[in-house]
Design a protein around this motif. Structure first.
Motif, PDB file in Angstrom:
ATOM      1  N   SER A 187      24.600  11.327  38.248  1.00 24.16           N
ATOM      2  CA  SER A 187      25.273  11.360  36.941  1.00 24.16           C
ATOM      3  C   SER A 187      26.082  12.634  36.740  1.00 24.16           C
ATOM      4  O   SER A 187      26.929  12.691  35.857  1.00 24.16           O
ATOM      5  CB  SER A 187      24.246  11.214  35.823  1.00 24.16           C
ATOM      6  N   SER A 188      25.842  13.650  37.569  1.00 25.86           N
ATOM      7  CA  SER A 188      26.571  14.903  37.404  1.00 25.86           C
ATOM      8  C   SER A 188      27.420  15.274  38.623  1.00 25.86           C
ATOM      9  O   SER A 188      27.960  16.375  38.674  1.00 25.86           O
ATOM     10  CB  SER A 188      25.585  16.035  37.109  1.00 25.86           C
ATOM     11  N   LEU A 189      27.553  14.353  39.600  1.00 25.33           N
ATOM     12  CA  LEU A 189      28.309  14.673  40.817  1.00 25.33           C
ATOM     13  C   LEU A 189      29.077  13.460  41.327  1.00 25.33           C
ATOM     14  O   LEU A 189      28.489  12.403  41.596  1.00 25.33           O
ATOM     15  CB  LEU A 189      27.359  15.166  41.915  1.00 25.33           C
ATOM     16  N   ILE A 190      30.394  13.629  41.443  1.00 23.67           N
ATOM     17  CA  ILE A 190      31.279  12.581  41.943  1.00 23.67           C
ATOM     18  C   ILE A 190      32.125  13.171  43.071  1.00 23.67           C
ATOM     19  O   ILE A 190      32.846  14.150  42.848  1.00 23.67           O
ATOM     20  CB  ILE A 190      32.228  12.076  40.832  1.00 23.67           C
ATOM     21  N   HIS A 191      32.028  12.610  44.261  1.00 25.66           N
ATOM     22  CA  HIS A 191      32.915  13.012  45.342  1.00 25.66           C
ATOM     23  C   HIS A 191      34.209  12.217  45.186  1.00 25.66           C
ATOM     24  O   HIS A 191      34.161  10.994  44.979  1.00 25.66           O
ATOM     25  CB  HIS A 191      32.290  12.722  46.694  1.00 25.66           C
ATOM     26  N   ALA A 192      35.345  12.896  45.264  1.00 24.49           N
ATOM     27  CA  ALA A 192      36.611  12.231  44.991  1.00 24.49           C
ATOM     28  C   ALA A 192      37.696  12.653  45.997  1.00 24.49           C
ATOM     29  O   ALA A 192      37.696  13.781  46.488  1.00 24.49           O
ATOM     30  CB  ALA A 192      37.074  12.546  43.578  1.00 24.49           C
ATOM     31  N   VAL A 193      38.596  11.710  46.273  1.00 25.04           N
ATOM     32  CA  VAL A 193      39.718  11.934  47.186  1.00 25.04           C
ATOM     33  C   VAL A 193      40.975  11.428  46.489  1.00 25.04           C
ATOM     34  O   VAL A 193      40.985  10.328  45.931  1.00 25.04           O
ATOM     35  CB  VAL A 193      39.522  11.176  48.513  1.00 25.04           C
ATOM     36  N   ALA A 194      42.031  12.215  46.533  1.00 22.35           N
ATOM     37  CA  ALA A 194      43.286  11.828  45.873  1.00 22.35           C
ATOM     38  C   ALA A 194      44.321  11.387  46.902  1.00 22.35           C
ATOM     39  O   ALA A 194      44.476  12.021  47.949  1.00 22.35           O
ATOM     40  CB  ALA A 194      43.840  13.004  45.076  1.00 22.35           C
ATOM     41  N   THR A 195      45.019  10.311  46.588  1.00 23.99           N
ATOM     42  CA  THR A 195      46.199   9.879  47.322  1.00 23.99           C
ATOM     43  C   THR A 195      47.334   9.936  46.317  1.00 23.99           C
ATOM     44  O   THR A 195      47.314   9.218  45.314  1.00 23.99           O
ATOM     45  CB  THR A 195      46.034   8.450  47.876  1.00 23.99           C
ATOM     46  N   LEU A 196      48.286  10.811  46.578  1.00 21.66           N
ATOM     47  CA  LEU A 196      49.322  11.092  45.578  1.00 21.66           C
ATOM     48  C   LEU A 196      50.644  10.394  45.913  1.00 21.66           C
ATOM     49  O   LEU A 196      50.960  10.148  47.075  1.00 21.66           O
ATOM     50  CB  LEU A 196      49.543  12.606  45.491  1.00 21.66           C
ATOM     51  N   ASN A 197      51.379  10.101  44.856  1.00 11.88           N
ATOM     52  CA  ASN A 197      52.730   9.565  44.934  1.00 11.88           C
ATOM     53  C   ASN A 197      52.819   8.298  45.785  1.00 11.88           C
ATOM     54  O   ASN A 197      53.598   8.208  46.721  1.00 11.88           O
ATOM     55  CB  ASN A 197      53.701  10.634  45.464  1.00 11.88           C
ATOM     56  N   LEU A 198      51.988   7.323  45.426  1.00 17.92           N
ATOM     57  CA  LEU A 198      52.021   6.028  46.113  1.00 17.92           C
ATOM     58  C   LEU A 198      53.351   5.341  45.815  1.00 17.92           C
ATOM     59  O   LEU A 198      53.832   5.343  44.696  1.00 17.92           O
ATOM     60  CB  LEU A 198      50.876   5.133  45.630  1.00 17.92           C
ATOM     61  N   SER A 199      53.936   4.759  46.839  1.00 18.75           N
ATOM     62  CA  SER A 199      55.192   4.053  46.596  1.00 18.75           C
ATOM     63  C   SER A 199      55.351   2.925  47.596  1.00 18.75           C
ATOM     64  O   SER A 199      54.606   2.785  48.522  1.00 18.75           O
ATOM     65  CB  SER A 199      56.391   5.000  46.689  1.00 18.75           C
TER      66      SER A 199
END
Length: 89
Positions: free
Chosen positions: A77-89
């Motif tokens: 509830s206090s930890l989220i692993h996250a990955v970003a993929t930017l500027n999808l087109s």
């Protein structure tokens, strides 16, 4: 974002935003699609629950109508692993 409503979420930014979650379940995975409105230049920050590689949250694409994607794995509830993929087109 209320994680009990779905695993995948979509939001269009109409103003600067801070992302946080509620009702997440350990082991839950999914994506958050973030779209800039027609004006663009909206910024986003993420609650301290979100942990990104390099310990740095991404800077979202600010071009009008741009789409970025955050993939997440809820560890607790206090930890989220996250990955970003930017500027999808």
């Amino acid at each position: 974002i209320d994680m009990s409503t779905a695993q995948n979420h979509s939001v269009t930014l109409a103003h600067n935003t801070t992302f946080d979650i509620s009702n997440g379940t350990a082991g839950q995975t999914g994506s958050i699609l973030i779209t800039q409105d027609g004006t663009g230049s909206r910024t986003a920050s993420f609650s301290s629950k979100f942990k990104f590689a390099g310990a740095t949250a991404p800077t979202l694409t600010t071009t009008a109508s741009a789409v970025d994607r955050i993939d997440y794995f809820i560890v607790s509830s206090s930890l989220i692993h996250a990955v970003a993929t930017l500027n999808l087109s």
